[in-house]
Design an enzyme around this catalytic site. Structure first.
Site, PDB file in Angstrom:
ATOM      1  N   GLU A 159       3.277 -15.048   8.193  1.00  0.00           N
ATOM      2  CA  GLU A 159       3.986 -16.241   8.644  1.00  0.00           C
ATOM      3  C   GLU A 159       4.638 -16.984   7.483  1.00  0.00           C
ATOM      4  O   GLU A 159       4.127 -16.967   6.371  1.00  0.00           O
ATOM      5  CB  GLU A 159       3.005 -17.201   9.326  1.00  0.00           C
ATOM      6  N   CYS A 174      -0.771 -27.014   6.839  1.00  0.00           N
ATOM      7  CA  CYS A 174      -1.633 -26.414   5.808  1.00  0.00           C
ATOM      8  C   CYS A 174      -2.923 -25.885   6.408  1.00  0.00           C
ATOM      9  O   CYS A 174      -3.618 -26.597   7.127  1.00  0.00           O
ATOM     10  CB  CYS A 174      -2.028 -27.447   4.768  1.00  0.00           C
TER      11      CYS A 174
HETATM   12  N1  SAH Z   1      -4.478 -20.065  -1.699  1.00  0.00           N
HETATM   13  C1  SAH Z   1      -3.714 -21.209  -2.126  1.00  0.00           C
HETATM   14  C2  SAH Z   1      -2.737 -21.681  -1.056  1.00  0.00           C
HETATM   15  C3  SAH Z   1      -3.427 -22.209   0.161  1.00  0.00           C
HETATM   16  S1  SAH Z   1      -2.621 -23.242   1.312  1.00  0.00           S
HETATM   17  C4  SAH Z   1      -4.663 -22.315  -2.518  1.00  0.00           C
HETATM   18  O1  SAH Z   1      -5.859 -22.180  -2.292  1.00  0.00           O
HETATM   19  O2  SAH Z   1      -4.199 -23.308  -3.066  1.00  0.00           O
HETATM   20  C5  SAH Z   1      -2.149 -24.703   0.549  1.00  0.00           C
HETATM   21  C6  SAH Z   1      -3.149 -25.865   0.562  1.00  0.00           C
HETATM   22  O3  SAH Z   1      -3.628 -26.173   1.866  1.00  0.00           O
HETATM   23  C7  SAH Z   1      -4.366 -25.590  -0.300  1.00  0.00           C
HETATM   24  O4  SAH Z   1      -4.646 -26.708  -1.071  1.00  0.00           O
HETATM   25  C8  SAH Z   1      -5.428 -25.371   0.741  1.00  0.00           C
HETATM   26  O5  SAH Z   1      -6.711 -25.562   0.229  1.00  0.00           O
HETATM   27  C9  SAH Z   1      -5.028 -26.382   1.785  1.00  0.00           C
HETATM   28  N2  SAH Z   1      -5.642 -26.184   3.086  1.00  0.00           N
HETATM   29  C10 SAH Z   1      -6.159 -25.061   3.616  1.00  0.00           C
HETATM   30  N3  SAH Z   1      -6.633 -25.287   4.858  1.00  0.00           N
HETATM   31  C11 SAH Z   1      -6.417 -26.589   5.116  1.00  0.00           C
HETATM   32  C12 SAH Z   1      -6.664 -27.414   6.250  1.00  0.00           C
HETATM   33  N4  SAH Z   1      -7.246 -26.944   7.359  1.00  0.00           N
HETATM   34  N5  SAH Z   1      -6.282 -28.708   6.174  1.00  0.00           N
HETATM   35  C13 SAH Z   1      -5.667 -29.183   5.065  1.00  0.00           C
HETATM   36  N6  SAH Z   1      -5.404 -28.456   3.993  1.00  0.00           N
HETATM   37  C14 SAH Z   1      -5.773 -27.168   4.003  1.00  0.00           C
END
Ligand code: SAH
Length: 373
Positions: free
Chosen positions: A94, A335
């Site tokens: 996605e 996110c």
């Molecule tokens: N693997 C990378 C990219 C992940 S997505 C990382 O760990 O940074 C981008 C951001 O969204 C990251 O900070 C991740 O921790 C956050 N994230 C993941 N799930 C989430 C959720 N349910 N609510 C809010 N942020 C979330």
């Protein structure tokens, strides 16, 4: 991606020139082919109109334009669009297109699945399937770009996957996005988000890129971070912050720290104090993300007032802080909500099931036997 053919979109301009030499074609052909791939965004060699047939033939016996097929598009009430793409091996990924005041921003996936296991994130629930190839990383930006017809100015590598776990391809991807003959997206408009892998951050510091590095912090003590992120079992905050200092000393760029706010868990005054201590001495920016609900998880965000109060407390402590505008929640595009699932007329369809079905059909076709799973 087929087993045999190489990914032509992964070649840098210099590598493309070497290839022309090897194939005994003039040097300017390298620019032509490069333009077709990264400027005009073609997805088939046959579309390269001013390239001689012999060259196209030579290229296509050795190389392929790794297919990234647009399968479905969903549009949110806020205008955010979520794209589902099918890869050659039927993996699904996605990407999300968001409209901000400063232009269009695309969030790309770096892997099919993820092995980091963060407890609040849907993208990791099925584990890691595989790394994405350079052409599959670029293909997301190129296909969305063609679909919308508008220039994409920002790229955030924050979709499914841990980008530093697919280090080499992600680095090549960034350099190609930045190419003058390609989309020419400024490195300053590219953000890479990582859960914090020290060795890879150290390597990244040496690349001398102008991108923004975002580190997923989410908690300011090891004890709390371990409850959210398995990576914290092997990487302490002390080690992570030390490498962040090294990174900043090497390049001087401001670091972003992502902090998903979870009601009653990491939004207390004690957390403000720990965060302040942790970030002291760094040129840091904190991005608060009220945690987005994920079906299988029970985490809840604080209410809007409590989020603002947390922000104010950080500001009083001279911490630079913003609240991330959450876009696309209604289409599971925010996110941590990417999970390769889509709502169709028949209901929710999960890409993992689609993959399995396609895989089974292929095996059945090959063997002529029914395959039971
Ligand atoms: N693997 C990378 C990219 C992940 S997505 C990382 O760990 O940074 C981008 C951001 O969204 C990251 O900070 C991740 O921790 C956050 N994230 C993941 N799930 C989430 C959720 N349910 N609510 C809010 N942020 C979330």
């Amino acid at each position: 991606m087929s087993e045999m053919k190489k990914d032509i979109r992964a070649l840098s301009r210099a590598e493309m020139e070497d290839l022309m030499k090897r194939l005994s074609f003039e040097r300017f052909r390298a620019d032509q082919v490069f333009d077709w791939l990264h400027g005009k965004l073609v997805s088939d060699f046959s579309e390269m109109k001013n390239v001689p047939g012999k060259l196209k033939e030579a290229l296509s016996t050795e190389y392929e334009i790794t297919p990234v097929k647009k399968e479905l598009v969903q549009e949110s009430s806020d205008g955010t669009r979520k794209y589902l793409f099918r890869m050659a091996d039927d993996q699904m990924i996605e990407s999300v297109l968001m409209r901000y005041e400063h232009g269009l921003s695309i969030c790309v996936s770096s892997q099919a699945g993820c092995r980091m296991g963060c407890r609040f994130c849907a993208s990791t629930i099925g584990g890691l399937c595989r790394n994405l190839a350079v052409g599959e990383l670029l293909g997301q930006v190129y296909e969305v770009s063609k679909d919308g017809g508008e220039r994409i100015s920002n790229v955030v590598i924050m979709g499914t996957g841990e980008p530093l776990d697919n280090y080499r391809n992600v680095l090549t991807f960034i350099r190609l996005l930045n190419e003058e003959r390609g989309l020419h997206i400024s490195q300053r408009n590219i953000t890479l988000s990582t859960c914090g892998l020290p060795e890879k951050i150290r390597a990244l510091a040496k690349e001398e890129l102008q991108i923004t590095l975002a580190v997923s912090l989410h908690a300011a003590t090891d004890e709390k971070r371990r409850k959210l992120m398995p990576v914290a079992d092997s990487v302490s905050l002390k080690e992570l912050m030390a490498v962040c200092h090294e990174y900043q000393d090497a390049g001087g760029r401001r670091l972003t720290f992502e902090y998903s706010l979870i009601a009653g868990f990491n939004d207390t005054d004690e957390d403000v104090r720990s965060l302040k201590a942790l970030l002291s001495g760094l040129n840091a920016h904190v991005n608060l993300i009220p945690v987005n609900p994920v079906r299988e998880r029970s985490f809840r965000p604080p209410d809007a007032g409590a989020v603002r109060a947390f922000q104010n407390k950080l500001e009083k402590n001279h911490i630079n802080v913003t609240i991330r505008r959450e876009l696309g929640q209604d289409i599971d595009g925010a996110c941590g909500q990417l999970r390769r699932s889509f709502k169709t007329a028949e209901g929710v369809c999960c890409a993992e099931d689609l993959c399995k079905n396609r895989y089974r059909q292929k095996k059945e076709h090959e063997s002529g036997q029914p395959v039971f799973q």
